[in-house]
Design a protein around this motif. Structure first.
Motif, PDB file in Angstrom:
ATOM      1  N   ALA A 376       0.829  -1.213   0.000  1.00 22.92           N
ATOM      2  CA  ALA A 376       0.000   0.000   0.000  1.00 22.92           C
ATOM      3  C   ALA A 376       0.861   1.261   0.000  1.00 22.92           C
ATOM      4  O   ALA A 376       0.471   2.298  -0.539  1.00 22.92           O
ATOM      5  CB  ALA A 376      -0.933  -0.010   1.211  1.00 22.92           C
ATOM      6  N   GLN A 377       2.065   1.167   0.584  1.00 24.67           N
ATOM      7  CA  GLN A 377       2.970   2.322   0.610  1.00 24.67           C
ATOM      8  C   GLN A 377       3.710   2.488  -0.711  1.00 24.67           C
ATOM      9  O   GLN A 377       4.155   3.579  -1.047  1.00 24.67           O
ATOM     10  CB  GLN A 377       3.969   2.158   1.756  1.00 24.67           C
ATOM     11  N   ASP A 378       3.851   1.379  -1.469  1.00 24.25           N
ATOM     12  CA  ASP A 378       4.504   1.448  -2.775  1.00 24.25           C
ATOM     13  C   ASP A 378       3.939   0.318  -3.631  1.00 24.25           C
ATOM     14  O   ASP A 378       4.327  -0.843  -3.497  1.00 24.25           O
ATOM     15  CB  ASP A 378       6.024   1.286  -2.625  1.00 24.25           C
ATOM     16  N   SER A 379       3.020   0.672  -4.504  1.00 28.27           N
ATOM     17  CA  SER A 379       2.309  -0.341  -5.291  1.00 28.27           C
ATOM     18  C   SER A 379       3.195  -1.028  -6.325  1.00 28.27           C
ATOM     19  O   SER A 379       2.782  -1.990  -6.960  1.00 28.27           O
ATOM     20  CB  SER A 379       1.110   0.289  -6.000  1.00 28.27           C
ATOM     21  N   LYS A 380       4.436  -0.538  -6.506  1.00 28.57           N
ATOM     22  CA  LYS A 380       5.367  -1.153  -7.454  1.00 28.57           C
ATOM     23  C   LYS A 380       6.527  -1.859  -6.748  1.00 28.57           C
ATOM     24  O   LYS A 380       7.569  -2.117  -7.358  1.00 28.57           O
ATOM     25  CB  LYS A 380       5.906  -0.094  -8.417  1.00 28.57           C
ATOM     26  N   ASP A 381       6.349  -2.154  -5.485  1.00 29.93           N
ATOM     27  CA  ASP A 381       7.398  -2.841  -4.721  1.00 29.93           C
ATOM     28  C   ASP A 381       7.399  -4.320  -5.116  1.00 29.93           C
ATOM     29  O   ASP A 381       6.680  -5.146  -4.556  1.00 29.93           O
ATOM     30  CB  ASP A 381       7.140  -2.685  -3.213  1.00 29.93           C
ATOM     31  N   ILE A 409       3.396  -8.067 -12.555  1.00 27.05           N
ATOM     32  CA  ILE A 409       3.634  -7.989 -14.003  1.00 27.05           C
ATOM     33  C   ILE A 409       3.374  -6.571 -14.511  1.00 27.05           C
ATOM     34  O   ILE A 409       4.120  -6.047 -15.345  1.00 27.05           O
ATOM     35  CB  ILE A 409       2.760  -9.024 -14.733  1.00 27.05           C
ATOM     36  N   ASP A 410       2.338  -5.932 -13.985  1.00 25.27           N
ATOM     37  CA  ASP A 410       2.034  -4.555 -14.387  1.00 25.27           C
ATOM     38  C   ASP A 410       3.128  -3.578 -13.949  1.00 25.27           C
ATOM     39  O   ASP A 410       3.248  -2.484 -14.525  1.00 25.27           O
ATOM     40  CB  ASP A 410       0.697  -4.107 -13.787  1.00 25.27           C
ATOM     41  N   SER A 411       3.928  -3.981 -12.940  1.00 21.20           N
ATOM     42  CA  SER A 411       4.970  -3.095 -12.411  1.00 21.20           C
ATOM     43  C   SER A 411       6.341  -3.386 -13.001  1.00 21.20           C
ATOM     44  O   SER A 411       7.312  -2.697 -12.669  1.00 21.20           O
ATOM     45  CB  SER A 411       5.049  -3.236 -10.883  1.00 21.20           C
ATOM     46  N   LEU A 412       6.438  -4.419 -13.866  1.00 21.74           N
ATOM     47  CA  LEU A 412       7.737  -4.778 -14.430  1.00 21.74           C
ATOM     48  C   LEU A 412       8.239  -3.680 -15.354  1.00 21.74           C
ATOM     49  O   LEU A 412       7.459  -3.025 -16.044  1.00 21.74           O
ATOM     50  CB  LEU A 412       7.626  -6.089 -15.213  1.00 21.74           C
ATOM     51  N   PRO A 413       9.558  -3.472 -15.388  1.00 19.45           N
ATOM     52  CA  PRO A 413      10.108  -2.495 -16.347  1.00 19.45           C
ATOM     53  C   PRO A 413       9.858  -2.964 -17.768  1.00 19.45           C
ATOM     54  O   PRO A 413       9.720  -4.162 -18.032  1.00 19.45           O
ATOM     55  CB  PRO A 413      11.615  -2.491 -16.005  1.00 19.45           C
ATOM     56  N   PRO A 414       9.800  -2.032 -18.711  1.00 18.99           N
ATOM     57  CA  PRO A 414       9.431  -2.377 -20.102  1.00 18.99           C
ATOM     58  C   PRO A 414      10.586  -3.033 -20.859  1.00 18.99           C
ATOM     59  O   PRO A 414      11.173  -2.464 -21.765  1.00 18.99           O
ATOM     60  CB  PRO A 414       9.071  -1.013 -20.707  1.00 18.99           C
TER      61      PRO A 414
END
Length: 598
Positions: A376-381, A409-414
């Motif tokens: 919740a503090q960092d949704s891309k952790d 998967i949505d937070s993975l680098p491109p």
């Protein structure tokens, strides 16, 4: 002779606290924690001396230092002149981190054995904490000897001299020490810290630079040098040091904090602000190194002494928790992780690892709650997301873990880094187990696109296809490729045996499933599969034995009634092989792939 005997007892007692023990119903994901319950005062009063001693020995074997110390002290009250009990009570108190009690026992030991070196070390550390620097030097100089313990004693003695205001003698003490090739790293680091504490910034910088040139991958050297540069040169130089470390070990929380501060032009304080903190740093540094190199017994002593001097030292806390994890004591690790200060940049790391240990201690709901708070503090952790997904998957919350891995998967680098394959593989497992096979199949294919020869993905997708009677040739090729890479993996060998079963080649199925049983004898699914194969080749008595064994190994609830029915009635008439029944489906699937250009 008394001296030798007491030191031998110390070594035996220390080792007993860390000996591995057998545990019932233990699995790789959820090791059991059989720590004895801490004794109550009623327990202690009702025990005889021999009862207390036996209880203490049991607690030591279970690595429950707190209970061991309490029982040994109880036995010692009944037999106060027993030096073995005294020594064991002492070392158990050190291992438990009750250094105040350990000091009292150490002083008693030194009245009968003035050369007991661990007792000298503990009393010397207490002297540093109480700013009795002359006494500290006297005790520490008589403490443990050996390549590692010599270095610790020298650094502690130097910090005691620094505390007495004699930085020159302190550094000279360090520089006189000769030893293995790894000594200079610690010598230069602590000489620099002592000079820094004494206000000799130029001399400090020279020693930090020397240490950095010896090992630019050591976190505390990087931090000490960067902090010094930020005050004595410029923030850009400090930033460069942090950036170089970040390339070797990306996104370490302390380095990230240092980068933020130096990029803002801040001048960072020295890492050490007192002789007590310096001594704690020495004990932590050697203790953490020993933990990584298998020296858990001595590391436990050093880390507990470090935390006695500096109770909130976050790195020492993480190292101590890591030590407890190494010896399979998640309950003890949990208590240590909970002590990491909320203000520390390392708190997030502690929370993630705390959640993993809570899950190991069968507190999955608490673990999930903590990880959701971190996310919740960092949704891309990604680290926290992976940890949450793994716990949900282990707890069979398959719909939940599919969503969690999707967040990852949505937070993975491109990019198409092959390391990203694991997210698609794990999400595919969760989708398959939650009856979403088309999504699962797509994710497994994506995982193989990123990492074509990953044996577990090859095995999972190939097994699934053959079990469903589709893509049989491709599935068999995948499983064989997986077995080539992991010939000693019982689960993968089982997949090959079951593939032959589904294709009607029962003799080859038996051959491979028997090998899988040799590799994983306690797996219910493999035993069930071998029972089926035995039945098909006419070995019906052996088939019923394997099914009975599978039943007793606690299979999945959905599988148990099927296994019991086979024990009672055997299998129905030999079905058509999967290849015959699935030809049309396989052709249709191939047509669909062709239509997609695949």
């Amino acid at each position: 002779m008394l001296s030798t005997r007491c030191n031998r007892w110390t070594a035996v007692a220390l080792a007993a606290l860390l000996l591995p023990v057998a545990a019932a119903a233990q699995t790789p994901d959820r090791p059991t924690d059989n720590a004895a319950q801490f004794p109550t005062s009623h327990d202690l009063k009702s025990l005889t001396t021999s009862g207390s001693y036996l209880a203490a020995r049991h607690a030591s074997v279970e690595r429950d230092a707190a209970s061991a110390a309490a029982f040994y002290r109880s036995a010692l009250r009944s037999d106060p002149k027993n030096n073995e009990l005294l020594d064991r009570a002492f070392i158990s108190s050190v291992a438990d981190g009750d250094i105040d009690e350990a000091v009292k026992l150490a002083e008693r030991i030194l009245t009968v054995d003035k050369s007991n070196k661990i007792a000298r070390l503990v009393v010397g550390v207490q002297d540093i904490k109480q700013k009795k620097y002359a006494a500290a030097q006297s005790n520490i100089n008589q403490s443990v000897r050996g390549p590692i313990t010599d270095l610790v004693a020298t650094l502690l003695s130097a910090w005691a001299a620094a505390g007495a205001g004699d930085a020159k003698t302190a550094v000279a003490t360090i520089d006189k020490l000769a030893g293995p090739e790894w000594y200079p790293i610690f010598k230069d680091l602590h000489a620099g810290m002592i000079y820094e504490f004494a206000g000799k910034e130029k001399e400090a910088g020279a020693r930090f630079e020397r240490a950095y040139k010896l090992d630019d991958s050591m976190l505390r050297i990087t931090e000490a040098y960067a902090h010094w540069l930020s005050r004595n040169k410029d923030a850009a130089s400090a930033t460069a040091i942090y950036e170089a470390f970040d390339k070797k070990l990306a996104r370490h929380p302390l380095v990230q904090e240092g980068l933020r501060e130096t990029k803002e032009g801040k001048k960072l304080p020295s890492l050490i602000d007192s002789p007590q903190a310096g001594a704690a740093e020495a004990l932590y540094g050697i203790g953490a190194t020993l933990t990584r190199r298998g020296g858990e017994d001595l590391a436990l002593v050093y880390l507990q002494l470090a935390l006695h001097l500096q109770p909130n030292h976050p790195l020492a806390l993480l190292s101590l928790a890591d030590l407890y994890e190494t010896v399979k004591k998640p309950q003890m690790a949990i208590k240590v992780y909970e002590r990491v200060p909320a203000s520390s940049p390392l708190k997030r790391n502690a929370q993630i690892q705390l959640a993993t240990d809570l899950d190991s201690a069968d507190r999955g709901d608490d673990a999930i709650k903590i990880l959701k708070e971190v996310i919740a503090q960092d949704s891309k952790d990604l680290e926290a997301i992976m940890a949450l997904g793994n716990i949900e998957r282990g707890r069979k919350k398959f719909a939940d873990c599919a969503e969690t891995y999707s967040l990852g998967i949505d937070s993975l680098p491109p990019n198409n880094d092959k390391a990203n394959s694991i997210y698609y593989y794990y999400r595919g497992i969760c989708e398959e187990r939650s009856k979403q096979w088309p999504k699962a199949e797509a994710d497994m294919r994506k995982a193989l696109e990123l990492q074509p020869d990953q044996p577990h993905v090859l095995n999972y997708l190939g097994y699934s296809w053959i079990d469903q009677g589709t893509n049989l040739d491709e599935g068999m090729k995948m499983i064989k490729r997986a077995v080539e890479q992991r010939p000693d993996d019982g689960y993968i060998v089982d997949s090959l045996g079951w593939a032959y079963y589904r294709l009607g080649n029962y003799e080859e199925s038996v051959k491979n499933l028997e090998r899988a049983i040799d590799l994983k004898p306690e797996d219910p699914t493999i035993n069930d599969h071998l029972g089926d194969a035995y039945w098909r080749v006419g070995r019906k008595l052996e088939a019923k034995f394997q099914w009975a064994h599978a039943r007793d190994l606690k299979p999945e609830p959905d599988d148990l009634p099927k296994i019991e029915a086979k024990i009672q009635n055997g299998l129905t008439d030999d079905p058509a092989p999967a290849a015959a029944s699935a030809d049309k489906d396989a052709s249709a699937d191939k047509k669909k792939e062709d239509d997609k250009g695949g």
